[in-house]
Scaffold this motif. Structure first.
Motif, PDB file in Angstrom:
ATOM      1  N   ILE A  31       0.841  -1.208   0.000  1.00 45.28           N
ATOM      2  CA  ILE A  31       0.000   0.000   0.000  1.00 45.28           C
ATOM      3  C   ILE A  31       0.874   1.256   0.000  1.00 45.28           C
ATOM      4  O   ILE A  31       0.593   2.216  -0.731  1.00 45.28           O
ATOM      5  N   LEU A  32       1.949   1.240   0.798  1.00 40.31           N
ATOM      6  CA  LEU A  32       2.861   2.396   0.808  1.00 40.31           C
ATOM      7  C   LEU A  32       3.533   2.589  -0.546  1.00 40.31           C
ATOM      8  O   LEU A  32       3.748   3.719  -0.987  1.00 40.31           O
ATOM      9  N   ASN A  33       3.877   1.501  -1.209  1.00 41.68           N
ATOM     10  CA  ASN A  33       4.487   1.621  -2.534  1.00 41.68           C
ATOM     11  C   ASN A  33       3.490   2.113  -3.573  1.00 41.68           C
ATOM     12  O   ASN A  33       3.847   2.890  -4.454  1.00 41.68           O
ATOM     13  N   LYS A  34       2.252   1.648  -3.503  1.00 42.91           N
ATOM     14  CA  LYS A  34       1.231   2.080  -4.468  1.00 42.91           C
ATOM     15  C   LYS A  34       0.899   3.560  -4.306  1.00 42.91           C
ATOM     16  O   LYS A  34       0.626   4.246  -5.288  1.00 42.91           O
ATOM     17  N   THR A  35       0.898   4.034  -3.068  1.00 42.90           N
ATOM     18  CA  THR A  35       0.580   5.443  -2.829  1.00 42.90           C
ATOM     19  C   THR A  35       1.818   6.334  -2.877  1.00 42.90           C
ATOM     20  O   THR A  35       1.702   7.533  -2.635  1.00 42.90           O
TER      21      THR A  35
ATOM     22  N   ARG B  97       8.679   6.564  -0.703  1.00 42.78           N
ATOM     23  CA  ARG B  97       9.827   7.381  -1.081  1.00 42.78           C
ATOM     24  C   ARG B  97      10.232   8.338   0.036  1.00 42.78           C
ATOM     25  O   ARG B  97      11.308   8.905   0.011  1.00 42.78           O
ATOM     26  N   LEU B  98       9.398   8.522   1.042  1.00 48.97           N
ATOM     27  CA  LEU B  98       9.701   9.387   2.174  1.00 48.97           C
ATOM     28  C   LEU B  98      10.409   8.652   3.308  1.00 48.97           C
ATOM     29  O   LEU B  98      10.791   9.269   4.299  1.00 48.97           O
ATOM     30  N   ILE B  99      10.578   7.337   3.168  1.00 46.40           N
ATOM     31  CA  ILE B  99      11.190   6.522   4.215  1.00 46.40           C
ATOM     32  C   ILE B  99      12.684   6.410   3.940  1.00 46.40           C
ATOM     33  O   ILE B  99      13.103   6.012   2.852  1.00 46.40           O
ATOM     34  N   ALA B 100      13.511   6.740   4.946  1.00 52.49           N
ATOM     35  CA  ALA B 100      14.962   6.753   4.767  1.00 52.49           C
ATOM     36  C   ALA B 100      15.571   5.350   4.827  1.00 52.49           C
ATOM     37  O   ALA B 100      16.438   5.018   4.037  1.00 52.49           O
ATOM     38  N   TYR B 101      15.115   4.522   5.759  1.00 53.07           N
ATOM     39  CA  TYR B 101      15.664   3.174   5.931  1.00 53.07           C
ATOM     40  C   TYR B 101      14.530   2.166   5.767  1.00 53.07           C
ATOM     41  O   TYR B 101      13.869   1.806   6.752  1.00 53.07           O
ATOM     42  N   PRO B 102      14.297   1.674   4.571  1.00 54.59           N
ATOM     43  CA  PRO B 102      13.148   0.788   4.346  1.00 54.59           C
ATOM     44  C   PRO B 102      13.212  -0.516   5.138  1.00 54.59           C
ATOM     45  O   PRO B 102      12.182  -0.975   5.638  1.00 54.59           O
TER      46      PRO B 102
END
Length: 67
Positions: free
Chosen positions: A32-36, A40-45
């Motif tokens: 869901i985070l990737n689709k929305t 890209r706002l996350i520094a350390y996935p």
């Protein structure tokens, strides 16, 4: 009080089921985070993946399956 769950003749800890459910829920959250495009706002996935997994583990333990 410790208790075990069974699937057929195999007994396993409820902790294993909680971990599996939390990893599946985390994967769904990451999709869901990737689709929305919020990922890209996350520094350390990878650290975020572990943190979300821990949060789901605590939530599932508290509300659904207690180990």
């Amino acid at each position: 009080m410790p208790h075990e769950m069974s699937w057929g003749d195999v007994y396993y800890s409820p902790f294993l089921l909680v971990i599996i459910l939390s990893v599946i829920a985390t994967w769904i959250t990451v999709v869901i985070l990737n689709k929305t495009r919020l990922s890209r706002l996350i520094a350390y996935p990878s650290m975020t993946f572990l943190a979300i997994t821990v949060l789901y583990t605590v939530a599932i333990d508290a509300y659904f399956i207690q180990f």
